[in-house]
Scaffold this active site. Sequence first.
Site, PDB file in Angstrom:
ATOM      1  N   HIS A   1       0.825  -1.211   0.000  1.00 18.73           N
ATOM      2  CA  HIS A   1       0.000   0.000   0.000  1.00 18.73           C
ATOM      3  C   HIS A   1       0.858   1.259   0.000  1.00 18.73           C
ATOM      4  CE1 HIS A   1       0.669   1.120   4.262  1.00 18.73           C
ATOM      5  NE2 HIS A   1       0.669  -0.182   4.513  1.00 18.73           N
TER       6      HIS A   1
ATOM      7  N   CYS B   1       2.624  -4.640   7.073  1.00 17.49           N
ATOM      8  CA  CYS B   1       2.371  -4.409   5.656  1.00 17.49           C
ATOM      9  C   CYS B   1       3.594  -3.779   4.984  1.00 17.49           C
ATOM     10  CB  CYS B   1       1.151  -3.511   5.478  1.00 17.49           C
ATOM     11  SG  CYS B   1      -0.411  -4.303   5.954  1.00 17.49           S
TER      12      CYS B   1
END
Length: 206
Positions: free
Chosen positions: A166, A182
Amino acid sequence: MNASKFAVALTVLAGLGLAGCSTDLGGRVFSDNYASVRDAGYQVPAVPLSKLPRQYQRQIVKYQTDEKPGTIIVDTNAKHLHLVLEDGKAMRYGIGVGREGFEWKGTARIAMKREWPRWTPPAAMIKRQPELAKWRGGQPGGLDNPLGARALYLFNSGGDTGYRLHGTPEWASIGHAMSSGCIRLINQDIIDLYNRAENGAKVIVL
């Protein structure tokens, strides 16, 4: 750079759509395209290249692998993400990775792609950071959203891994282990990767 090398560089750029670029003596093509950009009604801030180490700027590099083009290989130690291209090359992006205790490694596939995604903090994160409870139902996409401009959702045979590739508004975190697991990229880079990566693409996190 001699004429033949310059021609090769132009050919690579034309084929890959790399806007705003420069080449170093090793023949690597760097993107200088970190200017402010208007995207889906949001004005993504510029990234000061003078403060972003060269090794974390988007660039085309030589990269030998048996994985087929379109595969994404994440090197958490080097803080690099490689999108495998044809002819022994890859598009390389600088990344931020999970801090100690939040690392994840394995193989997955991109199951979904979202622009300006909604972010919902997991219960364990809310327990650690009670101030996030206000987003229990999800934080709308936007410039302050932790998922940034784009998110690629990673699934494996067990379903949703809970991990994402992301964007991030915190460009200075690139090259560091600061996330909750992440893999984060500069917003300009995740937009570029989003446009290149396909649903179903294999993702290997080393």
